[in-house]
Design a protein around this motif. Structure first.
Motif, short mmCIF file in Angstrom:
data_model
loop_
_atom_site.label_atom_id
_atom_site.label_comp_id
_atom_site.label_asym_id
_atom_site.label_seq_id
_atom_site.Cartn_x
_atom_site.Cartn_y
_atom_site.Cartn_z
N LEU A 38 -42.43 -15.33 103.49
CA LEU A 38 -40.99 -15.32 103.77
C LEU A 38 -40.60 -16.45 104.72
O LEU A 38 -39.61 -17.16 104.50
N VAL A 39 -41.40 -16.65 105.76
CA VAL A 39 -41.15 -17.74 106.70
C VAL A 39 -41.32 -19.09 106.01
O VAL A 39 -40.52 -20.01 106.22
N ALA A 40 -42.33 -19.21 105.16
CA ALA A 40 -42.55 -20.46 104.43
C ALA A 40 -41.38 -20.75 103.49
O ALA A 40 -40.93 -21.90 103.36
N ALA A 41 -40.87 -19.71 102.83
CA ALA A 41 -39.72 -19.89 101.94
C ALA A 41 -38.50 -20.33 102.73
O ALA A 41 -37.74 -21.20 102.26
N THR A 42 -38.32 -19.78 103.92
CA THR A 42 -37.21 -20.21 104.77
C THR A 42 -37.34 -21.68 105.14
O THR A 42 -36.36 -22.43 105.10
N PHE A 43 -38.53 -22.09 105.47
CA PHE A 43 -38.78 -23.49 105.83
C PHE A 43 -38.52 -24.41 104.63
O PHE A 43 -37.89 -25.47 104.79
N VAL A 44 -38.97 -24.02 103.45
CA VAL A 44 -38.77 -24.85 102.25
C VAL A 44 -37.28 -24.98 101.94
O VAL A 44 -36.79 -26.07 101.64
N VAL A 45 -36.56 -23.87 102.01
CA VAL A 45 -35.12 -23.91 101.73
C VAL A 45 -34.40 -24.78 102.76
O VAL A 45 -33.45 -25.48 102.44
N ALA A 46 -34.86 -24.76 104.01
CA ALA A 46 -34.24 -25.58 105.05
C ALA A 46 -34.47 -27.07 104.79
O ALA A 46 -33.63 -27.90 105.17
N CYS A 47 -35.57 -27.41 104.13
CA CYS A 47 -35.92 -28.82 103.92
C CYS A 47 -35.32 -29.42 102.66
O CYS A 47 -35.18 -30.64 102.58
N ILE A 48 -35.02 -28.61 101.66
CA ILE A 48 -34.48 -29.16 100.42
C ILE A 48 -32.97 -28.98 100.37
O ILE A 48 -32.40 -28.18 101.12
N ASP A 49 -32.33 -29.71 99.46
CA ASP A 49 -30.88 -29.67 99.36
C ASP A 49 -30.48 -29.25 97.95
O ASP A 49 -30.95 -29.84 96.97
N PHE A 50 -29.67 -28.22 97.85
CA PHE A 50 -29.16 -27.75 96.56
C PHE A 50 -27.88 -26.97 96.80
O PHE A 50 -27.55 -26.63 97.93
#
Length: 85
Positions: A38-50
């Motif tokens: 869950l924390v990793a998914a939050t980090f990934v979403v914070a880094c990408i743009d959509f």
């Protein structure tokens, strides 16, 4: 069987006793893995743009806070009530 200190160690539980320690360890490992995911998914979403990134990020951030607190409350309730015995 004996451990290093010469104390008796049961390899298998007696008949009628649930294997709670192993089940608790497996549940804890699964819980830690899911919280890290869950924390990793939050980090990934914070880094990408959509499109809709803000809503997804807000939901994940809320889950990062609410889920561990909710799990702590449940565990605290079970410990205080004596249900896990």
């Amino acid at each position: 069987m004996e451990d290093r200190m010469g104390q008796s160690v049961d390899c298998e539980p007696e008949a009628g006793q649930p294997v709670t320690l192993a089940a608790k360890r497996i549940a804890a490992a699964i819980g830690v893995f899911l919280l890290l995911a869950l924390v990793a998914a939050t980090f990934v979403v914070a880094c990408i743009d959509f499109d809709g990134k803000e809503q997804v990020f807000s939901a994940l951030l809320l889950c990062d806070i609410v889920i561990p607190v909710f799990l702590w409350v449940i565990l605290h309730f079970f410990q205080k009530s004596g249900i896990e015995k």
